[in-house]
Enzyme design. Structure first.
Site, short mmCIF file in Angstrom:
data_model
loop_
_atom_site.label_atom_id
_atom_site.label_comp_id
_atom_site.label_asym_id
_atom_site.label_seq_id
_atom_site.Cartn_x
_atom_site.Cartn_y
_atom_site.Cartn_z
N LEU A 35 47.82 41.20 39.59
CA LEU A 35 48.72 40.73 38.52
C LEU A 35 50.18 41.04 38.83
O LEU A 35 50.51 42.08 39.38
CB LEU A 35 48.31 41.37 37.19
CG LEU A 35 46.87 41.11 36.73
CD1 LEU A 35 46.63 41.75 35.35
CD2 LEU A 35 46.55 39.62 36.68
N HIS A 36 51.04 40.10 38.45
CA HIS A 36 52.49 40.26 38.63
C HIS A 36 53.18 39.79 37.35
O HIS A 36 52.50 39.46 36.35
CB HIS A 36 52.96 39.47 39.86
CG HIS A 36 52.48 38.04 39.90
ND1 HIS A 36 52.84 37.11 38.96
CD2 HIS A 36 51.63 37.39 40.75
CE1 HIS A 36 52.28 35.95 39.23
NE2 HIS A 36 51.52 36.10 40.31
N HIS A 39 51.84 36.63 35.57
CA HIS A 39 50.67 36.86 34.72
C HIS A 39 51.10 37.60 33.44
O HIS A 39 50.62 37.29 32.35
CB HIS A 39 49.65 37.74 35.45
CG HIS A 39 49.09 37.14 36.71
ND1 HIS A 39 49.37 37.66 37.95
CD2 HIS A 39 48.26 36.09 36.93
CE1 HIS A 39 48.73 36.95 38.88
NE2 HIS A 39 48.06 35.99 38.30
N GLN A 63 35.89 28.25 44.07
CA GLN A 63 37.11 27.44 44.16
C GLN A 63 37.82 27.60 45.51
O GLN A 63 38.88 27.03 45.73
CB GLN A 63 38.06 27.73 43.00
CG GLN A 63 38.78 29.06 43.06
CD GLN A 63 39.60 29.32 41.81
OE1 GLN A 63 39.07 29.49 40.72
NE2 GLN A 63 40.93 29.35 41.95
N GLN A 157 52.46 27.00 34.31
CA GLN A 157 52.90 25.70 34.87
C GLN A 157 53.03 25.79 36.39
O GLN A 157 53.09 24.78 37.08
CB GLN A 157 54.23 25.33 34.23
CG GLN A 157 54.75 23.96 34.63
CD GLN A 157 56.27 23.91 34.51
OE1 GLN A 157 56.80 24.20 33.43
NE2 GLN A 157 56.95 23.56 35.58
N GLN A 162 46.43 22.12 38.08
CA GLN A 162 45.36 22.84 37.38
C GLN A 162 45.55 22.76 35.87
O GLN A 162 44.61 22.47 35.12
CB GLN A 162 45.38 24.30 37.84
CG GLN A 162 44.54 25.26 37.00
CD GLN A 162 44.57 26.66 37.58
OE1 GLN A 162 43.97 26.91 38.62
NE2 GLN A 162 45.25 27.58 36.94
N VAL A 185 57.47 31.92 36.27
CA VAL A 185 58.32 33.11 36.42
C VAL A 185 58.70 33.23 37.90
O VAL A 185 57.84 33.10 38.78
CB VAL A 185 57.58 34.37 35.93
CG1 VAL A 185 58.43 35.61 36.16
CG2 VAL A 185 57.23 34.24 34.46
N SER A 194 53.79 34.82 43.03
CA SER A 194 52.41 34.45 43.36
C SER A 194 51.74 35.68 43.97
O SER A 194 52.39 36.45 44.69
CB SER A 194 52.41 33.32 44.39
OG SER A 194 51.14 33.24 45.02
N SER A 195 50.45 35.85 43.67
CA SER A 195 49.72 36.97 44.27
C SER A 195 49.74 36.84 45.79
O SER A 195 49.64 37.83 46.51
CB SER A 195 48.28 37.00 43.77
OG SER A 195 48.26 37.03 42.36
#
Ligand code: AMP
Length: 286
Positions: A35-36, A39, A63, A157, A162, A185, A194-195
């Site tokens: 998580l960042h 999230h 996925q 977004q 997705q 963000v 992004s992770s």
């Protein structure tokens, strides 16, 4: 108060039953963990609008394609739990693949029921290179909806395709919940969080910055009445760092998901590119 960490579906359902008896509204934030602040923004929004918040942390095997990063995807449950505690989330649901699918191995659609979103929505943008990805996403998200029965579910977004597909799934399948879209963000310099950013070397990160720069320039040209997507496309190409491997730049109507030649309000401009080995996506809605 700290969040309760649950690994099994039955425990989640028991908690939800008790909440429903009290008349609490439930917000769900589905994630793959690591998580960042992106999230966190979803979790904060959920806290603002729902009585109880569940964050799911599940790296969903179905996925991922065969040559993708399922095994090396960052798994940081302890840190995720800490952030969820700080944000006042009520439950972290972190099931194993076995708990979700009854099997440790990755199941295919010959042995498991899949949700298949409309072909024209999955056979484009990220779905072109990630065949089966959105079937896997729609399937796990429907399962999470059925397990947690949320009133609202929060999606970024950042993953625009997705978001569009899941909004359509909710409408098409008459699911009794609201999808809440949340803005992207970014780091101070513009890079979308992004992770997968943790995979980037310093050099790769620097090169990747050209993606958000290109989107920003497209937005400012559009605000100055440049609507021809050929011109906007060429501008992006001229800004994108030569060391990144472009997968696509697409202009789509974000109400219909159809391609557009002329940009207008609500046009999605989406880019996917690899910096080094890391595949990154970013977008803006004009
Ligand atoms: P993930 O863990 O990457 O599957 O993402 C979980 C949710 O967080 C998805 O709805 C993403 O769109 C959202 N998300 C990821 N990165 C960002 C970001 N930078 N800003 C806003 N939402 C994000």
């Amino acid at each position: 108060m700290s969040a309760i960490l649950l690994n099994n579906i039955k425990d989640v359902r028991n908690n939800i039953k008790a909440w429903k008896k009290e008349g609490f509204t439930i917000g769900l934030v589905p994630t793959m963990g690591a998580l960042h602040a992106g999230h966190a923004s979803l979790i904060k929004k959920a806290k603002e609008t729902c009585d109880k918040v569940i964050v799911s942390v599940f790296v969903n095997p179905i996925q991922f394609g065969p040559n993708e990063d399922l095994d090396k995807y960052p798994r940081t449950l302890e840190a995720d739990k800490k952030l969820c505690d700080e944000l006042g989330c009520d439950i972290i649901f972190a099931p194993s693949p076995k708990e979700m699918y009854g099997a440790d191995n990755k199941l295919s659609n010959t042995e498991f029921t899949f949700v298949c979103p409309p072909y024209n929505l999955v056979d484009c943008l990220c779905g072109k290179s990630r065949v089966g990805h959105f079937d896997g996403v729609a399937t796990v998200v429907l399962k999470l909806f059925n397990i947690t029965t949320p009133d609202k579910a929060f999606f970024g977004q950042k993953d625009a395709q997705q978001l569009f597909i899941l909004t359509k799934m909710v409408k098409d399948l008459n699911l009794d919940l609201e999808i809440v879209p949340c803005p992207i963000v970014r780091e101070d310099d513009g890079l979308a969080l992004s992770s997968r950013n943790t995979y980037l070397s310093e050099e790769e990160r620097k090169n990747a910055l050209s993606i958000s720069k290109a989107l920003k320039e497209i937005n400012s040209l559009y605000l100055n009445d440049v609507t021809d997507t050929k011109i906007l496309f060429d501008t992006a190409i001229s800004i994108l760092n030569k060391n990144i491997e472009l997968e696509y730049i697409e202009f789509r109507n974000f109400e219909t998901f159809e391609k557009v030649e002329k940009a207008s309000k609500n046009t999605l401009v989406a880019i996917a590119a690899k910096s080094g080995k890391t595949r990154l996506i970013d977008n803006i809605i004009l």
